[in-house]
Design an enzyme around this catalytic site. Sequence first.
Site, PDB file in Angstrom:
ATOM      1  N   CYS A 144     -66.542 -17.427 -10.180  1.00 46.40           N
ATOM      2  CA  CYS A 144     -67.012 -18.797 -10.025  1.00 46.40           C
ATOM      3  C   CYS A 144     -66.423 -19.552 -11.214  1.00 46.40           C
ATOM      4  O   CYS A 144     -66.669 -19.190 -12.356  1.00 46.40           O
ATOM      5  CB  CYS A 144     -68.538 -18.823 -10.067  1.00 46.40           C
ATOM      6  SG  CYS A 144     -69.189 -20.464 -10.409  1.00 46.40           S
ATOM      7  N   ALA A 204     -78.890  18.676  -2.341  1.00 47.19           N
ATOM      8  CA  ALA A 204     -80.344  18.708  -2.239  1.00 47.19           C
ATOM      9  C   ALA A 204     -80.763  18.694  -0.765  1.00 47.19           C
ATOM     10  O   ALA A 204     -81.671  19.420  -0.354  1.00 47.19           O
ATOM     11  CB  ALA A 204     -80.942  17.526  -2.980  1.00 47.19           C
ATOM     12  N   TYR A 237     -68.558  35.620 -15.313  1.00 46.83           N
ATOM     13  CA  TYR A 237     -69.964  35.979 -15.530  1.00 46.83           C
ATOM     14  C   TYR A 237     -70.378  37.347 -14.996  1.00 46.83           C
ATOM     15  O   TYR A 237     -71.521  37.735 -15.154  1.00 46.83           O
ATOM     16  CB  TYR A 237     -70.926  34.900 -15.027  1.00 46.83           C
ATOM     17  CG  TYR A 237     -70.636  34.357 -13.640  1.00 46.83           C
ATOM     18  CD1 TYR A 237     -70.774  35.144 -12.509  1.00 46.83           C
ATOM     19  CD2 TYR A 237     -70.244  33.036 -13.488  1.00 46.83           C
ATOM     20  CE1 TYR A 237     -70.508  34.642 -11.256  1.00 46.83           C
ATOM     21  CE2 TYR A 237     -69.971  32.517 -12.226  1.00 46.83           C
ATOM     22  CZ  TYR A 237     -70.100  33.328 -11.118  1.00 46.83           C
ATOM     23  OH  TYR A 237     -69.837  32.833  -9.884  1.00 46.83           O
ATOM     24  N   TYR A 258     -78.959  19.711   1.756  1.00 48.88           N
ATOM     25  CA  TYR A 258     -78.579  21.007   2.310  1.00 48.88           C
ATOM     26  C   TYR A 258     -79.649  22.045   1.973  1.00 48.88           C
ATOM     27  O   TYR A 258     -80.097  22.795   2.834  1.00 48.88           O
ATOM     28  CB  TYR A 258     -77.216  21.429   1.763  1.00 48.88           C
ATOM     29  CG  TYR A 258     -76.768  22.794   2.250  1.00 48.88           C
ATOM     30  CD1 TYR A 258     -76.078  22.924   3.451  1.00 48.88           C
ATOM     31  CD2 TYR A 258     -77.055  23.936   1.516  1.00 48.88           C
ATOM     32  CE1 TYR A 258     -75.679  24.174   3.906  1.00 48.88           C
ATOM     33  CE2 TYR A 258     -76.662  25.191   1.969  1.00 48.88           C
ATOM     34  CZ  TYR A 258     -75.979  25.306   3.166  1.00 48.88           C
ATOM     35  OH  TYR A 258     -75.600  26.545   3.608  1.00 48.88           O
ATOM     36  N   LYS A 272     -80.854  36.144 -14.960  1.00 47.43           N
ATOM     37  CA  LYS A 272     -80.551  37.474 -14.433  1.00 47.43           C
ATOM     38  C   LYS A 272     -81.330  38.488 -15.248  1.00 47.43           C
ATOM     39  O   LYS A 272     -81.411  38.342 -16.476  1.00 47.43           O
ATOM     40  CB  LYS A 272     -79.052  37.769 -14.583  1.00 47.43           C
ATOM     41  CG  LYS A 272     -78.169  36.748 -13.882  1.00 47.43           C
ATOM     42  CD  LYS A 272     -76.700  36.939 -14.199  1.00 47.43           C
ATOM     43  CE  LYS A 272     -75.894  35.837 -13.513  1.00 47.43           C
ATOM     44  NZ  LYS A 272     -74.492  35.816 -13.916  1.00 47.43           N
ATOM     45  N   LYS A 308     -75.502  27.371 -14.740  1.00 40.64           N
ATOM     46  CA  LYS A 308     -74.979  27.485 -13.381  1.00 40.64           C
ATOM     47  C   LYS A 308     -73.858  26.467 -13.239  1.00 40.64           C
ATOM     48  O   LYS A 308     -74.093  25.256 -13.191  1.00 40.64           O
ATOM     49  CB  LYS A 308     -76.057  27.220 -12.338  1.00 40.64           C
ATOM     50  CG  LYS A 308     -75.535  27.434 -10.933  1.00 40.64           C
ATOM     51  CD  LYS A 308     -76.659  27.453  -9.926  1.00 40.64           C
ATOM     52  CE  LYS A 308     -76.177  27.896  -8.560  1.00 40.64           C
ATOM     53  NZ  LYS A 308     -75.067  27.119  -8.022  1.00 40.64           N
ATOM     54  N   LYS A 328     -82.455  25.091 -10.331  1.00 40.23           N
ATOM     55  CA  LYS A 328     -81.610  23.906 -10.213  1.00 40.23           C
ATOM     56  C   LYS A 328     -82.110  22.742 -11.070  1.00 40.23           C
ATOM     57  O   LYS A 328     -83.310  22.534 -11.214  1.00 40.23           O
ATOM     58  CB  LYS A 328     -81.545  23.441  -8.738  1.00 40.23           C
ATOM     59  CG  LYS A 328     -81.009  24.486  -7.771  1.00 40.23           C
ATOM     60  CD  LYS A 328     -79.517  24.666  -7.861  1.00 40.23           C
ATOM     61  CE  LYS A 328     -78.752  23.601  -7.127  1.00 40.23           C
ATOM     62  NZ  LYS A 328     -78.412  23.882  -5.744  1.00 40.23           N
ATOM     63  N   ASP A 385     -70.942  24.374 -11.631  1.00 42.32           N
ATOM     64  CA  ASP A 385     -70.759  23.842 -10.288  1.00 42.32           C
ATOM     65  C   ASP A 385     -69.278  23.816  -9.951  1.00 42.32           C
ATOM     66  O   ASP A 385     -68.603  22.804 -10.099  1.00 42.32           O
ATOM     67  CB  ASP A 385     -71.369  22.446 -10.205  1.00 42.32           C
ATOM     68  CG  ASP A 385     -71.686  22.072  -8.777  1.00 42.32           C
ATOM     69  OD1 ASP A 385     -71.547  22.946  -7.897  1.00 42.32           O
ATOM     70  OD2 ASP A 385     -72.050  20.915  -8.543  1.00 42.32           O
ATOM     71  N   GLU A 395     -78.132  31.695 -18.234  1.00 45.66           N
ATOM     72  CA  GLU A 395     -76.747  31.212 -18.250  1.00 45.66           C
ATOM     73  C   GLU A 395     -76.725  29.840 -17.608  1.00 45.66           C
ATOM     74  O   GLU A 395     -77.670  29.458 -16.927  1.00 45.66           O
ATOM     75  CB  GLU A 395     -75.836  32.147 -17.421  1.00 45.66           C
ATOM     76  CG  GLU A 395     -75.710  33.537 -17.964  1.00 45.66           C
ATOM     77  CD  GLU A 395     -74.943  34.456 -16.991  1.00 45.66           C
ATOM     78  OE1 GLU A 395     -74.128  33.968 -16.191  1.00 45.66           O
ATOM     79  OE2 GLU A 395     -75.201  35.667 -17.043  1.00 45.66           O
ATOM     80  N   CYS A 430     -72.213 -23.393 -14.218  1.00 43.93           N
ATOM     81  CA  CYS A 430     -72.971 -22.667 -13.189  1.00 43.93           C
ATOM     82  C   CYS A 430     -74.211 -22.059 -13.837  1.00 43.93           C
ATOM     83  O   CYS A 430     -74.111 -21.346 -14.838  1.00 43.93           O
ATOM     84  CB  CYS A 430     -72.110 -21.572 -12.573  1.00 43.93           C
ATOM     85  SG  CYS A 430     -73.012 -20.494 -11.452  1.00 43.93           S
ATOM     86  N   CYS A 453     -74.018 -21.842  -7.420  1.00 38.82           N
ATOM     87  CA  CYS A 453     -73.724 -23.270  -7.570  1.00 38.82           C
ATOM     88  C   CYS A 453     -72.829 -23.817  -6.463  1.00 38.82           C
ATOM     89  O   CYS A 453     -72.493 -24.995  -6.465  1.00 38.82           O
ATOM     90  CB  CYS A 453     -73.114 -23.542  -8.945  1.00 38.82           C
ATOM     91  SG  CYS A 453     -71.427 -22.923  -9.084  1.00 38.82           S
ATOM     92  N   CYS A 455     -69.438 -19.682  -4.740  1.00 36.59           N
ATOM     93  CA  CYS A 455     -70.425 -19.085  -5.637  1.00 36.59           C
ATOM     94  C   CYS A 455     -71.804 -19.202  -4.984  1.00 36.59           C
ATOM     95  O   CYS A 455     -72.206 -20.298  -4.592  1.00 36.59           O
ATOM     96  CB  CYS A 455     -70.410 -19.819  -6.975  1.00 36.59           C
ATOM     97  SG  CYS A 455     -71.797 -19.337  -8.028  1.00 36.59           S
TER      98      CYS A 455
HETATM   99  S1  IVH Z   1     -74.064  35.098 -10.614  1.00 37.55           S
HETATM  100  C1  IVH Z   1     -74.961  38.049  -7.493  1.00 37.55           C
HETATM  101  N1  IVH Z   1     -73.885  33.313 -12.534  1.00 37.55           N
HETATM  102  O1  IVH Z   1     -73.362  29.891  -7.989  1.00 37.55           O
HETATM  103  C2  IVH Z   1     -74.948  36.972  -8.487  1.00 37.55           C
HETATM  104  N2  IVH Z   1     -73.279  32.684 -10.327  1.00 37.55           N
HETATM  105  O2  IVH Z   1     -75.144  29.444  -5.743  1.00 37.55           O
HETATM  106  C3  IVH Z   1     -74.231  35.757  -8.031  1.00 37.55           C
HETATM  107  N3  IVH Z   1     -72.487  30.369 -10.126  1.00 37.55           N
HETATM  108  O3  IVH Z   1     -72.000  32.337  -5.875  1.00 37.55           O
HETATM  109  C4  IVH Z   1     -73.414  35.110  -9.007  1.00 37.55           C
HETATM  110  N4  IVH Z   1     -72.680  29.866 -12.257  1.00 37.55           N
HETATM  111  O4  IVH Z   1     -70.392  30.926  -7.396  1.00 37.55           O
HETATM  112  C5  IVH Z   1     -73.724  33.570 -11.216  1.00 37.55           C
HETATM  113  N5  IVH Z   1     -73.732  31.840 -14.318  1.00 37.55           N
HETATM  114  C6  IVH Z   1     -73.576  32.105 -13.023  1.00 37.55           C
HETATM  115  C7  IVH Z   1     -73.088  31.136 -12.115  1.00 37.55           C
HETATM  116  C8  IVH Z   1     -72.969  31.463 -10.761  1.00 37.55           C
HETATM  117  C9  IVH Z   1     -72.314  29.426 -11.062  1.00 37.55           C
HETATM  118  C10 IVH Z   1     -72.184  30.177  -8.701  1.00 37.55           C
HETATM  119  C11 IVH Z   1     -71.559  31.368  -8.018  1.00 37.55           C
HETATM  120  C12 IVH Z   1     -72.565  31.763  -6.991  1.00 37.55           C
HETATM  121  C13 IVH Z   1     -73.251  30.467  -6.725  1.00 37.55           C
HETATM  122  C14 IVH Z   1     -74.597  30.660  -6.101  1.00 37.55           C
END
Ligand code: IVH
Length: 670
Positions: free
Chosen positions: A427, A33, A227, A35, A291, A115, A315, A117, A113, A432, A412, A409
């Site tokens: 303790c 966050a 993906y 960053y 997408k 995301k 996010k 991590d 989809e 106590c 007490c 402690c």
């Molecule tokens: S699509 C051009 N789909 O998140 C499209 N990326 O912060 C880019 N990531 O570089 C990728 N889940 O490493 C896509 N369902 C998902 C994803 C995903 C995780 C990652 C991926 C990407 C990064 C971007």
Amino acid sequence: MASLKRRIDSLVEQINRHNLLYYVLDEPEISDAEYDRLFRELRELEAAHPELAPADSPTRRVGAPPAEGFAKVRRRIPMLSLDNAMEEAELRAFDERVRRLLGRPEPVAYVGELKLDGAGVDLIYQDGELQVGATRGDGHLGEDVTANLKQIYTIPIALPTRGGPPGRVSVRGEVVLPLAAFQRLNERREKQGEEPFANPRNAAAGALRQLHDIDLARLHALQFRAYAIAEGRPARLRTQMQVLETLEGWGFPVTPEYERCEDVEAALDYHARMLTRRDKLPIEVDGTVFKLDRLDFQEEVGNLPRSPRWAIAYKFPAQQATTVVESIFASVGRTGALTPVAKLRPVRVGGVTVSSASLHNQDEIDRKDVRVGDTVVIQRAGDVIPQIVSVVQAKRRAGARRWRLPKRCPVCRADAVRLEGEAVTRCPNLDCPAQLKNNLRHLASRGALDVDGLGEKLVDQLVECGLVKRVSDVFALDAETLAGLERMAEKSAGNLVRALERARETSFARLLIALGIRHVGAGVADVVAGHFGGDLEALTKATQEDLEAIEGVGPTIAESLVRFFADKRNRAEIRRLSELGVRWPKERRSARPRGPLAGKTFVLTGGLESMTRDEARERIEAAGGRITGSVSKKTDFVVAGAEPGSKLRRAEELEIPILDEKALLRLLEK
Ligand code: IVH
């Protein structure tokens, strides 16, 4: 202008440094966050003053250049990053921009989809055979980690010969470390005195980028989720939905939660639903990705240098944050344990404000080396209490001193003791006031005797004014005495007396919980109560061996029970509770189960396809079997479904037969 330029330069420098820490060293110092905040600020300043934006600004690049030591892989099509939305309005703005670029006032459809991590990778197949796999690197140049990627079970080494793609194909996706494996890995590292990983993503990236003395177990724990098809996409595909289906057809694992969303409203709904499921997913997910579904639309909208304009990541609220340790103090628990607690500068994480975190015990403090004034990374996952993940060493102030638990402690003043081989400092004073208060709170809690109206403040008051000197005293209180207390009206005194009256009629299991015996929670209490059928006398006389013979009772629990009932004071307390009217019905001892699975113990791990866990439990119990929560030598079978957890590993260690769903069904049908 000059100060703006300075700010931009400083942001560039900071972001470059954090990119290096994150992408190359796998050792982030700040939360995602934070960053993101730096990144956004830079992007906004550059947008307002393009003339001040450096040509090599990180806003134009992805990640960091690859580390020395790995062969470099140059991509034909760069691996882009995703732009982020943090709130609803930003997702709506994205949708509007997309439709404006397309010149379409009507809604457009997206694919939602998860995301994931983890670490982004691409896999290059030539005529169906995996040739090269690479990390993202800076997007254009990746690191060749083919050998390591080939160790990941879910990455196909060869694509199907029939229906599979000829020629060169690049499949992109995420390498992730499931949460259960992440926890195991960190436990192992801590035991070996190594720094734990801050999150599953760093652990995954670190595992992938092992160069020497490769730890295969770490690689085997990784999983892949596909993906995208970046090169060699079959011309017949028209939509992202079809891309995902094709990937599945080629044998790639795809996260099953993808859905077509007709418009931005549906996308918002998808996001909200995924947020509620976040904590139940076996892998770390930090948001959703939307997408454009139509591939021709994606092409029309096009890409920016760093990210596509046709996709966005929305996010979830961060579950990690950095903050400062304002002080550390020792809190005294129900069993007298002195637990170091860090008071934190309040910070929002995972949607709630966190202002303290337990540091568990002295060993934990030593291992993490947390000191007052330190900047720390904290983490909150689901309902789990917040944890300090690590200390940002770079931000430690000179002169910060190691913290030690007090010798006495804090409540007490009794000399604290730490037994040989135990992590906990206690303790030892059974009188106590801190212990008494906590024991009383525990007795009154929902799972125990459930005394309505006996809250924190009242407990403090009762102990401090001497009305309660041992827990059972609470049942000797009458309305008149209570009404004399400060802030206590006649009506609430009467309510409490009635609540105590109700609490007196209880069950054997609840009584066992209320006694606060170490290691005896609701599950164990049920098992023990069932075995002794309400016969406290028999339980008091049971030996270690008698207790260990009970299913679900191991040596630690047995020892704790024996020790508890051997103590005269505890026996006197129970007598007194009984004299003051606490009673529980004698129940029939649990009848011997019948059926084909009679006497067999099962542990379930992972999801089943043909039934829910509850259904599985019902069917196993109907056949006379029993389900327990953890795998031990007494377990007869472990049923492993999809994405099994650490229990599977444990079963393998103990060589307990493992059943898949089909085998379980066969057993039940017998
Ligand atoms: S699509 C051009 N789909 O998140 C499209 N990326 O912060 C880019 N990531 O570089 C990728 N889940 O490493 C896509 N369902 C998902 C994803 C995903 C995780 C990652 C991926 C990407 C990064 C971007």
